[in-house]
Design a protein around this motif. Structure first.
Motif, PDB file in Angstrom:
ATOM      1  N   LEU A 234     109.241  27.818  91.368  1.00 37.03           N
ATOM      2  CA  LEU A 234     110.558  27.951  90.747  1.00 37.03           C
ATOM      3  C   LEU A 234     110.386  28.280  89.272  1.00 37.03           C
ATOM      4  O   LEU A 234     109.465  27.791  88.606  1.00 37.03           O
ATOM      5  CB  LEU A 234     111.339  26.641  90.894  1.00 37.03           C
ATOM      6  N   ASN A 235     111.297  29.106  88.762  1.00 40.89           N
ATOM      7  CA  ASN A 235     111.249  29.452  87.351  1.00 40.89           C
ATOM      8  C   ASN A 235     111.549  28.208  86.518  1.00 40.89           C
ATOM      9  O   ASN A 235     112.621  27.630  86.628  1.00 40.89           O
ATOM     10  CB  ASN A 235     112.298  30.540  87.079  1.00 40.89           C
ATOM     11  N   PRO A 236     110.591  27.803  85.677  1.00 40.72           N
ATOM     12  CA  PRO A 236     110.767  26.536  84.962  1.00 40.72           C
ATOM     13  C   PRO A 236     111.907  26.569  83.942  1.00 40.72           C
ATOM     14  O   PRO A 236     112.344  25.530  83.486  1.00 40.72           O
ATOM     15  CB  PRO A 236     109.418  26.340  84.252  1.00 40.72           C
ATOM     16  N   LEU A 237     112.353  27.760  83.572  1.00 47.50           N
ATOM     17  CA  LEU A 237     113.337  27.847  82.505  1.00 47.50           C
ATOM     18  C   LEU A 237     114.767  28.019  83.005  1.00 47.50           C
ATOM     19  O   LEU A 237     115.688  28.135  82.217  1.00 47.50           O
ATOM     20  CB  LEU A 237     112.998  29.016  81.567  1.00 47.50           C
ATOM     21  N   MET A 238     114.956  28.066  84.330  1.00 46.66           N
ATOM     22  CA  MET A 238     116.304  28.283  84.847  1.00 46.66           C
ATOM     23  C   MET A 238     116.768  27.089  85.635  1.00 46.66           C
ATOM     24  O   MET A 238     115.991  26.443  86.340  1.00 46.66           O
ATOM     25  CB  MET A 238     116.329  29.513  85.770  1.00 46.66           C
TER      26      MET A 238
END
Lengths: 281, 565, 515, 323
Positions: free
Chosen positions: B124-128
């Motif tokens: 998973l995209n850590p920033l979203m």
């Protein structure tokens, strides 16, 4: 080693860089034989343009000194300044970074605050002040460059050591009864070699740039012919005699370029996984 | 390397040919995937053919390097750079995916074929925020309004069983646990109700109880949505738990294909048989209790505690984490004690305190009656040679810049032994752990994972310890290698009359080699007893849960019964 | 001979000014380099400060290019027959920039109080004065202790600027806020100082000479880099480059630009002379043969032609040819390496390396040091250049911590003011880089200089100065290099920018811009 | 956030104090003092004159007393008087500070903005001609001496082409006001900010490119692809944002070099900033002024660090939410 060369030579730029660097080193080493006369000797009329006189094919400077000779002798000095100052800053940065990373805690805190101190002062300004205060000479220039350029080394080392320290083989070394010094020296530092080599190659490049900038500000050693000095001396006549600062400028550009390319090649060859860290972080 | 040693023909069971009526939704035909030049073999996948029908779970099983993941990636059109399809077809509903334009592929991904991955921590995209990452699936295909997307994301999160979907939607991935993230991944994959779901080792990184839940979830969703699932795994337990059809791969080639029962219960190929045999049975053998030493146990641990202080520094708020809470146990000479627990149970902290890589925050560790919990300096160093450790990761536990001989010899040298003697001893140890003495002159990267683990064991033995702490020593290895290393440990233990503390998350492994087992949960010892008692008559709910969660237990029992028959 | 020659030039100057009628208006952009710390020239007297401040403050006299006095704040003056009494009659209707009238009281205050406290040079001059009186508002009378012919050349705008009594009296002169809001009597008023960028002066509408000055606004731009200063002139952003504001190498190129005028005038009063301090205290510089050898070794023509682009003049001795009482007497030292080598051999020079301290004033001086190093190396004197900055240079020279050092000094209109300080043994004192730094001590020279200063009339002085010049040229206490030429480069539309022996600094009163 | 800022502030104050003290000794170790320099410039001096100056500047006191006085002033935010200019150091610096801030902030913005843009472009077109060109130019700018580039830029854009002013902060005496003045300053700003920015831009181009290539190998990018997202969206939303983190960190670390580089650029372009002020103060041994500039420029570096830290927290929720 063959593996290393295979990966290195895959980077075409790096190979080109290596060739350029080799030629420059050759020039530096052979300077006393190619141009036996002092580079300071006034041998022709001032402002002799390049490619007009076969003997002085790069022309002469404001005082009729052979530019080609200056360039060759300057290669030696510029490389030496770059190399020595890099070695000195490695000698400062590696122990500080290694100790901070390995012992952590209060040691880390103190050493990193100390490092931050040096990073908080604008580096070039500090170099200028140091050279001015200790009076311009090769030694003061080398020391000043080293003093302003070790913090990235310390930071890199600290990061590397911290990540290596959590690796199992370090724990294994602790368990096998090795002492901290041995562990740092035998287990950890050899593994930081690749990033250090990569960083060092770029630091040599940066040091050459700083040296030339110091000369530009009139803070060069007046007794040695360095590229930075030639540009510094030539900048006032850049309109009349572009070649005086053009050729050494190109020499610096090529050297720095070559060093960076080699650095990149080394990076690809030495740590394919670790690569792409900050260049000067 | 490119040929299978035995030259044995693949075994195709009738069950793989006799399939439900109707066309398969996915048909892979003679797919070959070429590796870039200079790789260890020409094809990552060699003439693979698989059919997947709607409502069917097809497992592709194999060890690392078998090409199973590459097949999944090819189906998704996500092969790494430099890797190319050499021949074959991949038909999705009759349409060859390999011939489609990039744009057509974008349409298919996510909408008709969805995928979940092994590492929920990095997938998973850590920033979203979670919700945004799910909404993105609709956005990618230009579906629904922003509001509707948000609502659907919530619904999906609820469907995959996240306890507080509202909160989960607002969270960033790092705020969720591994199991929760994998649920989010599944929600994302299900968003557009795809016809095919590819699951690439989706439970490998999870704890056993979480794994059971996720497997349940996949199974349930697959049924309700009538999806076709291509399930990649290395774990026959998981296969037994979930598969309808099984394809076994080795070195890029299919060695056996059939229904789950056919492959598991009557494996036809020797490789399959070997793999199945290598699975620890999960049935503890009765072992004679170690006789108590007259002078007391070799190691006695009393109320051992370990507390971590997080977020220190001048201004950060300090947070305490009680990793180990007053754990007590003892270890007899020649005994193997298993410490079992899921991640975060504190089992590794116990191990690291025992060898004093960490300082215990409280309690005593008595080694032959001497408390080593508080030793310092030279006294600590002198004690070290009595307790050694074998580490989990065979790649990070050996210094890549040291030759193997030096790695093994450096312990004795540090304790003052003569260099030459230490090297000689190192060569002897290498032979003892089943390697060539000449290995001493080579660097670690020249060895495989299993061989490296043998080197690690040799290093631990070099100091002639009385106790070896093995921290997940076989978890990183393929199952067939795992069995070999476990056998080696067992043998060495007997030869040297060692005591072993065996830390593992894998109950089956523990059952196989331990005399006694200590079960830990969130820092506390919840149950302790002989391996057999623990497995056959667990007292604590948690232990029971753990045992029940072991995938494929029901089937395994049958396999084991058949195998022993 | 010299005087005869110069008269036509003076005429030419006046004639050209008279030819076209001056017009008022316009703005003039100049360079000031480096940025001065202050332009209050009663306190700060370095070159850049004078360049700006000389338009704000005035003294009693101005000097023409032959150093003949001309009226300034004094409209006329008389000297008594015995050379002891100087009477000055002030201009009428002179107002300070704040509107208050300027009177003899202000002159008295400046001469007796303000400058005495702040200016060492003034203290020296006043040591010859017995008393000063102001019989009325418009008259000031100086009475000397003994005749001092040089006295009349001591009233330059910067040696004796007149400052307002009503503002400074009773305050701390150094910290008086008026040092930032300058009040003078000059043709231009201080308007604005944007530090690091420019100083702006505006026309003094109430100036006592009707119609003057002509220009409305003066901008003195601060541009730290020499090349950028050249660019500024080329792009027309500045139209006057005062002497020394661009590197010498740029001068030939700039002076060839269209509509560009170049003049060497305006430096007669300063008469900058450059030389090498030879530390007479240390061997081998204590040996006169060595010092002579240095003179023969130096290729001063090369320095003039290549480094100074032909501007200036090879110096013959201690007194600049622009200064009164100059004489070309005594031995001369053409470039003669063979002779230098012979002298070195004769004295038995051991080849000990020496340190050379360049003047840290920019590229030309650096190059010159390199050329001198090469010259000396050619005759067998190994030299190492010691780089330093201004502070380091001051420190080393004033503490006598050097072997050979570059310098140049102004001669300030008279040998008794600007020359003998460098040779008299009474002027040997640490901590001052402008006195007898070389440590030369010769009773005969001491006596000649002392007598020459107070001899009367001028002919008598000339006789004595001839003798001392011959003697010094024989002894070579320092190695004289060049009488420096600092050409002013300006747009030819600027008319009459230089009207005195002090050039642009004193002042732009008569300058105007052609429409 | 408040706690974070407070912590940073305390640390910054500590660093500034140590810098003050160590530089105090460093500067006083230089040969020559301000009195000697001023005497030297006056062209005439006697011992009385020097004594007057030293007494006025307090240089006749022992060094440790001078340090005590200085530090006690600094903690009250009083940087003292400039010996030479007879003005409060703070006033002198504040007069120059906007110019330096304008220069270094715009260079910072230009280098970071363009650097990231070009780096992202190169990464997205990896291996193609545009990538090669961008990378090559970045490498060349990285290897070119700043001052050399500055000279060449003046030669080309100012002298040969006459497009842009070659020096100064604004057109002096033009009497611009309001928008016209802003435009005028902006024109003057172009060359210095670009030259200073180009070097750092080169650094960020290379960093962004490398970082993006690394990030595009990560699992979540594969997830994004599996969702059916178009490459453009993936690059922007998933790859770039994650790739920015190391770039921002680097940018923070380079603040010191940026402010230092400004000294050089200010000299060539006659930009009236504190860099030049420093160089002048240094050669004039104007201790108070030099120290003041050091303290202020160190504060600027710390400010840049803080900006990048805040930026980092803004980009990375892991740090933002955790505290």
């Amino acid at each position: 080693m063959t593996e290393f060369w295979k990966r290195f030579s895959k980077h075409r730029g790096a190979v080109a860089g290596l060739v350029i660097l080799f030629l420059i080193v050759l020039l530096a080493v052979l300077a006393p034989f190619l141009f036996p006369k002092s580079p300071w000797a006034m041998v022709q009329r001032p402002f002799l343009p390049p490619f007009e006189n076969a003997t002085y094919f790069l022309g002469t400077d404001t005082m009729g000194r052979d530019l080609a000779s200056g360039l060759a002798h300057g290669a030696y000095v510029s490389l030496l300044v770059g190399l020595v100052s890099t070695v000195v800053s490695l000698l400062i940065g590696i122990p500080i970074g290694a100790l901070a990373g390995y012992f952590g805690g209060i040691v880390d805190d103190v050493l990193m605050r100390f490092t931050e101190l040096f990073q908080s002062v604008p580096s070039f300004a500090l170099a200028v002040v140091l050279v001015a205060i200790f009076q311009p000479s090769i030694t003061s220039i080398v020391v000043a460059i080293a003093i302003v350029s070790w913090p990235p080394v310390a930071r890199l080392l600290r990061g590397e050591v911290m990540s290596l320290k959590s690796r199992d083989f370090v724990d294994a070394a602790v368990l096998s009864g090795q002492r901290s010094f041995t562990i740092i020296w035998r287990q950890i530092l050899p593994n930081t070699l690749s990033p250090i080599i990569v960083l060092a190659s770029m630091m040599v490049a940066a040091a050459i740039l700083v040296e030339s900038a110091l000369s530009f500000m009139g803070l060069g050693d007046a007794n040695v012919m360095s590229w930075g000095y030639i540009i510094g001396a030539g900048r006032t006549v850049i309109r009349q005699a572009w070649w005086v600062s053009f050729f050494p400028g190109v020499a610096i550009l090529l050297t720095v370029l070559a060093l960076n390319l080699v650095g990149e090649g080394l990076n690809d060859a030495l740590n394919p996984r670790l690569s792409r860290k900050g260049r000067q972080a | 390397m490119n040929t299978i040693g035995t030259g044995e023909k693949p075994v195709i069971h009738p069950g793989s040919l006799k399939r439900p009526e109707g066309e398969p939704i996915v048909r892979i035909e003679k797919l070959s995937i070429a590796l870039p030049e200079g790789a260890d073999r020409v094809f990552a996948v060699d003439r693979l053919s698989i059919d997947i029908h709607p409502g069917e779970i097809v497992c592709i099983v194999g060890e690392s390097g078998s090409g199973k993941s590459m097949s999944a990636n090819a189906l998704m059109g996500l092969l790494p750079d430099l890797v190319t399809v050499a021949q074959g077809r991949i038909l999705l509903g009759g349409e060859n995916l390999l011939k489609l334009s990039a744009n057509a592929l974008y349409d298919i991904r996510g909408r008709r074929v969805a995928m979940i991955f092994q590492e929920p921590m990095t997938a998973l995209n850590p920033l979203m925020k979670v919700s945004a990452q799910i909404e993105e699936v609709f956005e990618a295909h230009g579906l629904l309004t922003t509001r509707e997307r948000r609502q659907r994301a919530l619904d999906l999160l609820e469907e995959v069983g996240l306890p507080d979907p509202q909160r989960a939607a607002r969270s960033y991935p790092f705020q969720l646990s591994g199991g929760q993230r994998q649920r989010v991944m599944i929600a994302m994959a299900l968003a557009l109700e795809p016809e095919v779901l590819i699951a690439d080792e989706p439970t490998t990184a999870l704890d056993v109880t979480t794994q059971a839940q996720i497997l349940d979830l996949i199974r349930r969703l697959q049924r309700t949505h009538n999806m076709a699932v291509m399930f990649i795994t290395h774990d026959f337990g998981v296969v037994a738990e979930i598969a309808d059809q099984v394809t076994v791969m080795q070195h890029g080639q299919v060695v056996e294909q059939g229904t789950a029962d056919e492959v598991l219960l009557s494996p036809g190929h020797s490789y399959t048989r070997k793999l199945i045999a290598a699975i620890p049975s999960g049935m503890a053998n009765e072992r004679p209790a170690k006789e108590k030493n007259a002078t007391g146990p070799l190691l006695h641990v009393e109320k051992l505690s370990k507390t971590y202080f997080m977020g220190s520094g001048l201004f950060g708020k300090q947070r305490q984490v009680h990793a180990v809470k007053e754990v007590s146990f003892s270890l007899e000479r020649g005994e193997t004690l298993g410490i079992v627990g899921e991640s975060g149970s504190g089992k590794s902290s116990v191990g690291r305190c025992l060898v004093r890589l960490q300082d215990p925050s409280g309690g005593h560790i008595l080694l032959d009656g001497e408390d080593i919990a508080t030793l310092k300096g030279e006294a600590l160093r002198a004690m070290r040679r009595r307790i050694q450790m074998v580490f989990q990761d065979p790649y990070s536990s050996l210094n890549p810049r040291e030759k193997v001989g030096r790695i093994i010899a450096s312990g004795p040298i540090a304790f003052g032994e003569d260099n030459a003697a230490a090297y000689k001893e190192a060569e002897r140890l290498l032979e003892l752990v089943g390697l060539d003495a000449r290995a001493a002159e080579r660097y670690p990267h020249e060895f495989s994972g299993g061989q490296r683990q043998r080197i690690g064991i040799a290093r631990a033995l070099a100091l002639k310890p009385e106790i070896i702490v093995a921290d997940e020593a076989v978890s990183a290895l393929d199952v067939s290698i795992q069995a070999q290393v476990l056998d080696l440990l067992e043998e060495l233990k007997r030869t040297f009359n060692l005591s072993l503390v065996f830390i593992t998350h894998d109950l089956r492994v523990a059952a196989k080699i331990c005399d006694r087992v200590l079960v830990m949960q969130t820092g506390e010892a919840v149950e302790m007893g002989s391996a057999r008692t623990i497995f056959e008559n667990p007292q604590h709910t948690y232990t029971r849960n753990l045992i029940e969660a072991i995938p494929g237990r029901a089937k395994e029992a049958r396999i084991a019964a058949l195998a022993s028959a | 001979m010299r005087r005869l020659l110069t008269i036509p030039f003076a005429l030419a100057l006046t004639v050209s000014a008279a030819l076209a009628d001056p017009v008022s208006g316009g703005k003039l952009d100049l360079i000031v380099q480096p940025e001065p710390p202050s332009v209050m020239i009663g306190i700060t007297t370095n070159g850049p400060a004078l360049l700006v401040g000389g338009n704000i403050y005035e003294s009693l006299l101005r000097y023409d290019e032959n150093l003949k006095p001309m009226p300034s704040l004094a409209k006329s003056w008389e000297t008594s027959e015995d050379g002891l009494t100087y009477t000055f009659h002030l201009q009428e209707g002179v107002k300070w920039h704040d509107g208050k009238p300027m009177t003899s009281a202000d002159v008295m205050f400046s001469v007796e109080d303000f400058l005495m406290k702040l200016q060492p040079r003034h203290r020296n001059l006043m040591s010859h004065v017995a008393k000063v009186v102001a019989p009325d508002d418009n008259t000031v009378v100086f009475t000397l202790k003994e005749p001092f012919e040089a006295f009349i050349r001591g009233f330059a705008f910067y040696t004796m600027p007149i400052v307002p009594k009503h503002i400074y009296e009773g305050t701390d002169y150094q910290t008086n806020p008026a040092n930032e809001k300058l009040i003078g009597t000059g043709p231009y008023k201080f308007a604005e100082w944007k530090r690091g960028s420019y100083i702006k002066l505006v026309k003094n509408e109430d100036y006592y000479l009707p119609g003057k000055p002509y220009i409305d606004e003066l901008y003195y731009h601060v541009i730290p880099d020499g090349a950028s200063r050249a660019v500024a002139y080329e792009t027309g952003q500045v139209s006057v480059l005062p002497g020394g504001s661009v590197e010498n190498f740029d001068i030939p190129r700039l002076s060839k630009l269209a509509n560009t005028c170049t003049t060497e005038k305006g430096w007669e009063y300063f008469a900058p002379l450059s030389w090498l301090w030879l530390n007479n205290r240390k061997p081998p510089m204590d040996n006169v043969k060595f010092r002579q050898a240095v003179m023969f070794a130096l290729d001063r023509e090369f320095a003039k032609d290549v480094l100074w682009n032909g501007y200036g003049k090879v110096s013959t001795g201690p007194i600049s040819s622009k200064v009164p009482f100059y004489a070309n007497v005594g031995p001369s030292y053409p470039h003669d390496p063979a002779k230098a080598k012979a002298l070195l051999k004769e004295m038995g020079y051991d080849g000990k390396p020496l340190k050379l301290l360049p003047l840290p004033y920019g590229e030309t001086w650096q190059r010159w040091a390199e050329a001198v190093k090469q010259n000396l190396a050619d005759v067998g004197i190994p030299v190492e250049i010691e780089s330093t900055d201004v502070a380091g240079w001051n420190q080393k020279t004033s503490q006598w911590d050097y072997d050979i050092a570059f310098t140049y000094l102004y001669q300030n209109g008279d040998p008794a003011i600007g020359v003998d300080r460098n040779y008299k043994s009474s002027q040997i004192a640490k901590g001052n880089p402008f006195n007898n730094v070389e440590g030369y001590s010769n009773p005969e020279v001491d006596k000649l200089f002392t007598e020459a200063a107070v001899a009367f009339p001028a002919a008598k002085r000339q006789e004595l100065y001839d003798k001392v010049q011959a003697k010094l040229r024989e002894d070579v206490p320092v190695a004289w290099l060049l009488e420096l030429g600092f050409p002013t480069i300006y747009n030819c539309n600027v008319e009459n920018p230089i009207s005195t022996a002090s050039g642009l600094p004193n002042s732009l009163r008569d300058a105007w811009i052609k429409k | 956030m408040t706690r974070f800022l407070a912590g940073r502030l305390v640390r910054a104050v500590f660093i500034l104090l140590v810098i003050t003290v160590s530089n105090f000794f460093l500067i006083h170790a230089a040969p020559g003092d301000p009195a000697a320099v001023m005497a030297g410039e006056s062209g005439d001096a006697d011992p009385q004159f020097l004594e007057q100056l030293r007494e006025r500047f307090g240089l006749d006191k022992p060094l440790y007393v001078q340090l005590g006085i200085y530090v006690s002033h600094v903690v009250r935010l009083d940087l003292g008087y400039s010996y030479r200019q007879q003005l409060p150091v703070l006033d002198l610096i504040l007069e120059r500070l906007p110019a330096t801030l304008l220069l270094s902030l715009s260079a910072f913005a230009v280098s970071l903005g363009l650097g990231i843009l070009a780096g992202a472009m190169a990464a997205a077109r990896q291996g193609r001609l545009s990538d090669t060109l961008i990378s090559l130019f970045a490498l060349i700018f990285y290897a070119t001496p700043l001052f050399w580039l500055a000279l060449m830029a003046v030669l080309l854009f100012s002298i040969e082409l006459g497009w842009l002013p070659g020096f100064g902060y604004e057109t002096v005496g033009a009497g611009y006001a309001g928008f016209a003045r802003a435009l005028d300053i902006a024109k003057h700003l172009v060359l210095p900010a670009m030259t200073l920015g180009l070097f750092f831009m080169a650094v960020y181009v290379r960093m962004t490119r490398a970082s993006m290539l690394e990030v595009s190998q990560m699992d979540f990018v594969k997830t994004a692809k599996a969702k059916g997202l178009r490459p453009r969206v993936i690059q922007r939303r998933h790859v770039l944002r994650n790739a920015l983190l190391p770039v921002v960190t680097l940018a923070g670390l380079q603040a010191g070099q940026l402010v230092g580089g400004a000294v050089l650029i200010e000299t060539v372009f006659a930009w009236p900033g504190i860099g030049r002020l420093m160089f002048e103060a240094l050669s004039q041994r104007d201790y108070n002024l030099l120290l003041g500039v050091f303290v202020v420029s160190a504060a600027m570096v710390l400010l840049f660090n803080l900006i990048t830290d805040v930026l980092y927290r803004f980009v990375d929720p892991r740090i933002r939410v955790a505290s």
